[in-house]
Design an enzyme around this catalytic site. Structure first.
Site, short mmCIF file in Angstrom:
data_model
loop_
_atom_site.label_atom_id
_atom_site.label_comp_id
_atom_site.label_asym_id
_atom_site.label_seq_id
_atom_site.Cartn_x
_atom_site.Cartn_y
_atom_site.Cartn_z
N ARG A 1 16.42 -39.45 39.01
CA ARG A 1 17.14 -39.61 37.47
C ARG A 1 18.65 -38.96 37.71
O ARG A 1 19.45 -39.45 36.92
CB ARG A 1 17.25 -39.55 36.08
CG ARG A 1 14.78 -40.81 36.11
CD ARG A 1 14.81 -40.67 34.88
NE ARG A 1 13.98 -38.95 35.01
CZ ARG A 1 13.05 -38.46 33.52
NH1 ARG A 1 12.82 -39.28 32.20
NH2 ARG A 1 12.81 -37.98 33.68
N ARG B 1 49.05 -20.34 38.88
CA ARG B 1 48.12 -20.47 39.60
C ARG B 1 47.72 -18.92 40.46
O ARG B 1 48.49 -18.08 39.93
CB ARG B 1 48.35 -21.40 41.43
CG ARG B 1 49.12 -22.94 40.68
CD ARG B 1 49.90 -22.94 41.90
NE ARG B 1 49.88 -22.82 43.79
CZ ARG B 1 50.36 -23.09 44.49
NH1 ARG B 1 51.25 -23.60 44.43
NH2 ARG B 1 49.59 -22.66 45.62
N LYS C 1 53.18 -18.93 41.79
CA LYS C 1 51.85 -18.76 42.80
C LYS C 1 52.37 -17.15 43.59
O LYS C 1 52.90 -17.27 44.19
CB LYS C 1 51.67 -20.22 43.00
CG LYS C 1 51.08 -19.74 44.54
CD LYS C 1 52.17 -20.04 46.24
CE LYS C 1 50.77 -19.48 47.18
NZ LYS C 1 51.39 -19.15 48.41
N TYR D 1 59.98 -22.81 40.17
CA TYR D 1 58.69 -22.41 40.51
C TYR D 1 59.23 -20.86 41.72
O TYR D 1 59.97 -20.59 42.18
CB TYR D 1 58.99 -23.80 41.87
CG TYR D 1 58.21 -23.47 43.29
CD1 TYR D 1 56.55 -23.32 42.69
CD2 TYR D 1 57.91 -22.43 44.37
CE1 TYR D 1 55.68 -23.24 43.74
CE2 TYR D 1 57.19 -22.06 45.24
CZ TYR D 1 56.23 -21.93 44.81
OH TYR D 1 54.75 -21.82 46.16
N ASN E 1 66.52 -11.75 34.92
CA ASN E 1 66.62 -13.06 33.83
C ASN E 1 67.01 -13.73 34.81
O ASN E 1 68.02 -14.12 35.42
CB ASN E 1 67.11 -13.39 32.65
CG ASN E 1 67.78 -14.69 31.71
OD1 ASN E 1 66.31 -15.01 30.87
ND2 ASN E 1 67.58 -14.94 32.44
N ASN F 1 59.65 -20.37 49.74
CA ASN F 1 58.73 -19.46 50.51
C ASN F 1 58.27 -20.01 51.75
O ASN F 1 57.56 -19.32 52.34
CB ASN F 1 57.26 -18.99 49.28
CG ASN F 1 56.61 -20.09 48.94
OD1 ASN F 1 57.56 -20.92 49.31
ND2 ASN F 1 55.67 -19.77 48.36
#
Length: 486
Positions: free
Chosen positions: A18, A338, A356, A371, A382, A391
């Site tokens: 089910r 990430r 990341k 990013y 900063n 990267n």
């Protein structure tokens, strides 16, 4: 200490048609664990001498999950003979020499808890019964087997819905499908059970009838909270049981000193850890062993998967997976963090920032529109708006290293591998392809060149060309007037 007089058998062989799923029913998840994982966790608190799980449908997949969830448990394969009685009979074969009590549980009843099971076993032993059934009193017993008791209060028989008369259908006490047996009772009566029934199955409940025929005692233990008996047979029940489990989890943390503003929109997995004085705002999901320290504020509209959040940190409208955030760090709104990210104490990952596999040091800030991938950032850095660590060179990922006290201009691209020395500065719009020494200012400035009349020549008839021509004419007229004045 191990209870040497207790063994647990978990029934997990069913296909669960089910559910209409390629995934075995007992592996569907609520609260961050498969259904059978919740049952095994509850049983483990009792410290039984042995735990056995009977499997059949998608045997290898279920067995692998059991090995991960409960390495101490043994897997038992059910053969071609169907039924709960046969499943327990095969498990009993692996309990040679065991002479205690056998607790039989269903792998699709995830709300059963350790306290309920402990009370159930204690009631069985106190009653000195051969068999004890877990029962519940419900408002609507339609579809369940009814418990018919004798004058002494013991179980006389279990009557299935289709076999019940009007008086029996009026009974509200139902069989919950969990049992405690003396091991010797099972060894005596299971071989005598046949499959001469509509389903051609070997029913475990037939043991209770055989015990009664021989004058043995069949007791019943009524649970206080009927929800612990709820099973899952389809996706509707899966979501209902998941909601009940989540409500229980949220309430537990509220009683531990956590502020949950809106329990209805807050989802917390059972293996999450929250300290007192954490505040969880609406539409927040805390999943996969996430740990949050005291004073942190999480949400609204935030999802944390396997994260560690430091004391006093704030995470707003963000999504993070397997990341670490230091004390008094701030994240968001609208940050995407990430795996492999570590943000230091008082650090900042700001608005529309993706990070990341990077370490951002104490007090360092990546405020907005950036990013940061495969990067090590030092202390009190900063980065200006629009910072990008490039990267990937189409073949390999490379790291960027940024030292302490570095301040970058807006719209910088750091082409990895590259290192920015301590205290260095970079100008607005710079593309950094070479290492920058400590304390240096890095610029990549090309002289600005203006091509006069380009729009009128190359975009004739456009609005831009028209207004440009008008402006040029006005400028010429103004220049002429100034020349006459001179």
């Amino acid at each position: 200490m191990t209870d040497n007089a207790l063994a647990v058998i978990v029934l997990a062989a069913g296909q669960g048609t089910r559910m209409k799923s390629s995934l075995p029913k007992v592996l569907h998840r609520i609260g961050g664990q498969p259904l059978v994982g919740h049952v095994l966790s509850a049983a483990a608190v009792l410290s039984p001498e042995r735990t056995l799980v009977v499997v059949r449908h998608e045997r290898d997949v279920v067995a692998a999950a059991i090995a991960d969830l409960a390495p101490e448990a043994s897997v038992v394969d059910q053969d071609e003979i169907p039924g709960t009685g046969r499943a327990v009979e095969l498990a009993l074969d692996q309990l040679a020499g065991f002479d205690g009590d056998v607790l039989v549980l269903s792998g699709d009843c995830p709300l059963v808890d350790a306290d309920t099971l402990a009370s159930f076993v204690a009631a069985h032993r106190a009653a000195d019964a051969a068999v004890t059934l877990m029962t519940a009193v419900v408002d609507d017993a339609n579809g369940y087997g009814r418990i018919v008791r004798d004058a002494g209060g013991d179980v006389a028989r279990i009557v299935e819905q289709k076999d019940a008369d009007d008086d029996e259908r009026a009974i509200r006490e139902i069989n919950a499908g969990m049992y405690v047996f003396r091991a010797e009772t099972l060894r005596t009566h299971l071989p005598a059970i046949g499959t001469d029934n509509a389903q051609a199955e070997k029913y475990l409940t037939d043991v209770a009838g055989l015990v009664r025929q021989e004058g043995g005692r069949v007791a019943a233990s009524v649970v206080d909270d009927v929800t612990v008996t709820f099973g899952v047979n389809d996706r509707v029940q899966l979501s209902e049981v998941g909601r009940l489990l989540n409500a229980r989890t949220v309430r537990r943390w509220q009683l531990e000193g956590v502020t949950v503003i809106d329990p209805a929109t807050t989802w917390i997995d059972v293996d999450v850890t929250l300290a007192p004085d954490v505040t969880v705002l609406p539409n927040t999901h805390l999943l996969r062993a996430t740990k949050v320290a005291g004073g942190a504020i999480i949400g609204p509209d935030t999802s944390l998967v396997g994260c560690e959040v430091g004391e006093g940190a704030t995470i707003t409208r963000s999504d993070a997976t397997f990341a670490v955030f230091g004390a008094k760090a701030t994240v968001g709104p609208f940050a995407y963090v990430r795996p492999g990210t570590e943000l230091g104490d008082k650090g900042k990952i700001g608005t529309f920032v993706e990070v990341k596999n990077s370490t951002i040091g104490e007090g360092s800030k990546v405020p907005h529109l950036s990013y940061i991938g495969d990067t090590t950032i030092g202390r009190h850095v900063n980065l200006g708006a629009g910072a990008i660590t490039a990267n990937y060179d189409d073949l390999t990922k490379h790291r960027t290293e940024i030292g302490d006290e570095v301040h970058s201009g807006s719209h910088n691209v750091f082409v990895a591998p590259v290192r920015i020395g301590d205290g260095a500065k970079t100008g607005a719009g710079a593309v950094i392809r070479k290492d920058v020494p400590a304390g240096a200012l890095a610029l990549s400035v090309a002289p600005q060149r203006n091509v006069e009349g380009w729009v009128e020549k190359n975009r004739p008839g456009t609005g831009a060309a028209d207004v440009a021509a008008q402006a040029r004419s006005a400028q010429k007229a103004d220049d002429g007037a100034q020349e006459e004045d001179r």
